[in-house]
Design a protein around this motif. Structure first.
Motif, PDB file in Angstrom:
ATOM      1  N   ALA A  53      38.382  45.850  39.709  1.00 41.74           N
ATOM      2  CA  ALA A  53      38.137  46.396  38.374  1.00 41.74           C
ATOM      3  C   ALA A  53      36.647  46.553  38.075  1.00 41.74           C
ATOM      4  CB  ALA A  53      38.781  45.489  37.324  1.00 41.74           C
ATOM      5  N   MET A  54      35.798  45.820  38.787  1.00 39.36           N
ATOM      6  CA  MET A  54      34.357  45.855  38.513  1.00 39.36           C
ATOM      7  C   MET A  54      33.561  46.632  39.555  1.00 39.36           C
ATOM      8  SD  MET A  54      34.451  44.156  35.729  1.00 39.36           S
ATOM      9  CE  MET A  54      32.690  44.301  35.450  1.00 39.36           C
ATOM     10  N   ALA A  55      34.190  47.043  40.647  1.00 38.94           N
ATOM     11  CA  ALA A  55      33.459  47.641  41.764  1.00 38.94           C
ATOM     12  C   ALA A  55      32.899  49.021  41.453  1.00 38.94           C
ATOM     13  CB  ALA A  55      34.359  47.711  42.996  1.00 38.94           C
ATOM     14  N   ASP A  56      33.328  49.632  40.346  1.00 41.06           N
ATOM     15  CA  ASP A  56      32.740  50.914  39.955  1.00 41.06           C
ATOM     16  C   ASP A  56      31.341  50.739  39.387  1.00 41.06           C
ATOM     17  OD1 ASP A  56      33.850  49.597  37.715  1.00 41.06           O
ATOM     18  OD2 ASP A  56      33.934  51.468  36.577  1.00 41.06           O
ATOM     19  N   VAL A  57      31.017  49.528  38.965  1.00 43.15           N
ATOM     20  CA  VAL A  57      29.723  49.256  38.330  1.00 43.15           C
ATOM     21  C   VAL A  57      28.867  48.317  39.188  1.00 43.15           C
ATOM     22  CG1 VAL A  57      28.599  48.291  36.281  1.00 43.15           C
ATOM     23  CG2 VAL A  57      30.748  49.547  36.040  1.00 43.15           C
ATOM     24  N   TYR A  58      29.504  47.401  39.881  1.00 44.72           N
ATOM     25  CA  TYR A  58      28.804  46.335  40.596  1.00 44.72           C
ATOM     26  C   TYR A  58      29.066  46.381  42.097  1.00 44.72           C
ATOM     27  CZ  TYR A  58      28.197  43.600  36.225  1.00 44.72           C
ATOM     28  OH  TYR A  58      27.860  43.144  34.973  1.00 44.72           O
ATOM     29  N   ARG A  59      28.157  45.803  42.824  1.00 43.41           N
ATOM     30  CA  ARG A  59      28.438  45.275  44.153  1.00 43.41           C
ATOM     31  C   ARG A  59      28.993  43.869  43.897  1.00 43.41           C
ATOM     32  NH1 ARG A  59      23.696  43.830  48.594  1.00 43.41           N
ATOM     33  NH2 ARG A  59      25.065  43.265  50.361  1.00 43.41           N
ATOM     34  N   GLY A 267      46.925  27.153  30.942  1.00 40.94           N
ATOM     35  CA  GLY A 267      46.194  25.894  31.008  1.00 40.94           C
ATOM     36  C   GLY A 267      44.963  26.057  31.877  1.00 40.94           C
ATOM     37  N   HIS A 268      44.823  25.139  32.841  1.00 42.13           N
ATOM     38  CA  HIS A 268      43.697  25.215  33.775  1.00 42.13           C
ATOM     39  C   HIS A 268      44.183  25.774  35.104  1.00 42.13           C
ATOM     40  CE1 HIS A 268      39.842  24.195  35.531  1.00 42.13           C
ATOM     41  NE2 HIS A 268      40.487  23.723  36.572  1.00 42.13           N
ATOM     42  N   ALA A 269      43.719  26.983  35.414  1.00 43.80           N
ATOM     43  CA  ALA A 269      42.725  27.802  34.735  1.00 43.80           C
ATOM     44  C   ALA A 269      43.217  29.243  34.761  1.00 43.80           C
ATOM     45  CB  ALA A 269      41.388  27.707  35.457  1.00 43.80           C
ATOM     46  N   PRO A 270      42.772  30.094  33.823  1.00 45.86           N
ATOM     47  CA  PRO A 270      43.107  31.512  33.905  1.00 45.86           C
ATOM     48  C   PRO A 270      42.722  32.082  35.266  1.00 45.86           C
ATOM     49  CG  PRO A 270      42.034  30.993  31.821  1.00 45.86           C
ATOM     50  CD  PRO A 270      41.919  29.764  32.667  1.00 45.86           C
ATOM     51  N   THR A 271      43.609  32.887  35.859  1.00 47.63           N
ATOM     52  CA  THR A 271      43.348  33.420  37.202  1.00 47.63           C
ATOM     53  C   THR A 271      42.568  34.727  37.192  1.00 47.63           C
ATOM     54  OG1 THR A 271      45.483  34.569  37.187  1.00 47.63           O
ATOM     55  CG2 THR A 271      45.419  32.356  38.181  1.00 47.63           C
ATOM     56  N   LEU A 272      42.372  35.319  36.023  1.00 48.15           N
ATOM     57  CA  LEU A 272      41.660  36.595  35.890  1.00 48.15           C
ATOM     58  C   LEU A 272      42.378  37.699  36.669  1.00 48.15           C
ATOM     59  CD1 LEU A 272      37.963  35.321  36.131  1.00 48.15           C
ATOM     60  CD2 LEU A 272      39.547  35.299  34.192  1.00 48.15           C
ATOM     61  N   VAL A 273      43.703  37.593  36.683  1.00 50.91           N
ATOM     62  CA  VAL A 273      44.560  38.621  37.263  1.00 50.91           C
ATOM     63  C   VAL A 273      45.183  39.482  36.163  1.00 50.91           C
ATOM     64  CG1 VAL A 273      46.765  38.973  38.474  1.00 50.91           C
ATOM     65  CG2 VAL A 273      45.064  37.369  39.395  1.00 50.91           C
ATOM     66  N   GLN A 274      45.510  38.856  35.048  1.00 49.08           N
ATOM     67  CA  GLN A 274      46.171  39.589  33.966  1.00 49.08           C
ATOM     68  C   GLN A 274      45.191  40.573  33.310  1.00 49.08           C
ATOM     69  OE1 GLN A 274      49.155  39.208  34.238  1.00 49.08           O
ATOM     70  NE2 GLN A 274      49.384  37.162  35.120  1.00 49.08           N
ATOM     71  N   ALA A 275      45.728  41.692  32.850  1.00 46.20           N
ATOM     72  CA  ALA A 275      44.890  42.774  32.323  1.00 46.20           C
ATOM     73  C   ALA A 275      44.044  42.323  31.147  1.00 46.20           C
ATOM     74  CB  ALA A 275      45.765  43.967  31.927  1.00 46.20           C
ATOM     75  N   ASP A 276      44.591  41.483  30.272  1.00 48.30           N
ATOM     76  CA  ASP A 276      43.808  41.063  29.104  1.00 48.30           C
ATOM     77  C   ASP A 276      42.640  40.177  29.517  1.00 48.30           C
ATOM     78  OD1 ASP A 276      45.653  39.030  29.829  1.00 48.30           O
ATOM     79  OD2 ASP A 276      45.586  38.154  27.825  1.00 48.30           O
ATOM     80  N   GLN A 277      42.832  39.361  30.546  1.00 46.67           N
ATOM     81  CA  GLN A 277      41.750  38.500  31.019  1.00 46.67           C
ATOM     82  C   GLN A 277      40.653  39.326  31.687  1.00 46.67           C
ATOM     83  OE1 GLN A 277      43.506  35.375  33.440  1.00 46.67           O
ATOM     84  NE2 GLN A 277      45.055  34.934  31.890  1.00 46.67           N
ATOM     85  N   VAL A 278      41.062  40.283  32.512  1.00 47.16           N
ATOM     86  CA  VAL A 278      40.082  41.164  33.167  1.00 47.16           C
ATOM     87  C   VAL A 278      39.288  41.936  32.119  1.00 47.16           C
ATOM     88  CG1 VAL A 278      39.828  43.202  34.652  1.00 47.16           C
ATOM     89  CG2 VAL A 278      41.408  41.368  35.309  1.00 47.16           C
ATOM     90  N   SER A 279      39.964  42.422  31.097  1.00 47.24           N
ATOM     91  CA  SER A 279      39.308  43.211  30.054  1.00 47.24           C
ATOM     92  C   SER A 279      38.250  42.400  29.315  1.00 47.24           C
ATOM     93  CB  SER A 279      40.355  43.734  29.074  1.00 47.24           C
ATOM     94  OG  SER A 279      39.753  44.460  28.029  1.00 47.24           O
TER      95      SER A 279
END
Length: 288
Positions: A53-59, A267-279
């Motif tokens: 999701a971030m590779a369009d802006v970052y390395r 809980g511990h910890a958000p995996t940053l897989v879900q769309a709301d977390q990535v956003s």
């Protein structure tokens, strides 16, 4: 999903040299670098969804911290501590020529980022601490210690996924497809089946932590936190047993005065897989 590139860098430890693996997405010539550091018993492929999701802006650079994933194991188990990991990250930043970067760190990866960002001249512009702070609930350390480093062997990926889910339900709801994607990099082939990807000896220094040592470390971590100059976002699972809400509130009131975002049902910890977390992460990193 575009597969990442796998690279290695040699790092120094008290017994010699070890190789640290790192996964990379995006344009390798892009000077805008995002480094994502994983939790205690995890590995860099945890960030596949966020990285894409971030590779369009970052390395995007996602290391396997030494002792995990495709990285070497240390000869001295007592080297599995944050100062070692910070030194390895400094070597990695030199390898990727990152003069400025943003950092996303989950649990242990957040502590590594906190330690690095607090150093004079640190290149960390924005810091995302995922369910971790200077004060860590000792009950969570005891919970993690119950399974960390225990011998395990699974006949199939499905069996491994079921076991890992049994100790990871605090990560919050995931589809079976999402959970299998998170599970596969957690496994190494072991004969006719699979075993955990990490060196069981990472548990040695972890289990040596006492409430007294934890209290002493907490004082040092608050000092580091108060010295931060990076814009900071704090993510918290609303049901986290590692990062208390009181600590999160205190982190909003001192040091860099972190922004706080909590995720219900996690809980511990958000995996940053879900769309709301990535956003949430993307919006913070790309805000002006």
């Amino acid at each position: 999903m575009t597969p990442p590139r796998l690279n290695h860098v040699q790092c120094l430890d008290n017994r010699g040299l070890h190789r640290m693996a790192y996964w990379e997405w995006g344009d390798p010539a892009n000077p805008r670098v995002l480094l994502c550091a994983h939790g205690l018993s995890r590995q860099g492929r945890d960030f596949d969804t966020l990285a894409e999701a971030m590779a369009d802006v970052y390395r995007v650079v996602c290391p396997d911290v030494v002792g995990r994933g495709q990285s070497d194991w240390l000869a001295d188990p007592m080297g599995y501590v944050v100062p070692t990991y910070v030194a390895d990250m400094v070597t990695l930043l030199a390898r990727v020529n990152a003069t400025q970067l943003d950092w996303v760190g989950t649990s242990m990866g957040g502590l590594i980022g906190l330690a690095l960002a607090s150093m004079p001249g640190a290149p960390v512009r924005r810091l995302v601490l995922n369910d971790v702070g200077p004060s860590i609930q000792f009950a969570a350390i005891e919970r993690i210690g119950q399974y960390l480093g225990q011998p395990a062997h699974w006949t199939t990926e499905e069996e491994a996924a079921d076991y890992l889910w049994s100790i990871s339900q605090s990560f919050g709801p995931h589809t079976r497809e999402q959970w299998l994607a998170l599970t596969r990099p957690q496994l190494k082939v072991d004969g006719s089946g699979f075993k955990p990807h990490y060196d069981p000896a990472i548990a040695v220094p972890f289990r040596a932590v006492t409430p007294e040592l934890a209290a002493a470390g907490e004082a040092q971590l608050w000092k580091a936190y108060d010295s931060l100059r990076s814009e900071t976002l704090l993510l918290r699972g609303a049901d986290s047993d590692l990062l208390s809400r009181d600590t999160a509130i205190e982190m909003m009131q001192r040091g860099p005065r972190a922004q706080l975002c909590e995720f219900e049902g996690v809980g511990h910890a958000p995996t940053l897989v879900q769309a709301d977390q990535v956003s949430v992460v993307r919006n913070f990193l790309l805000s002006s």
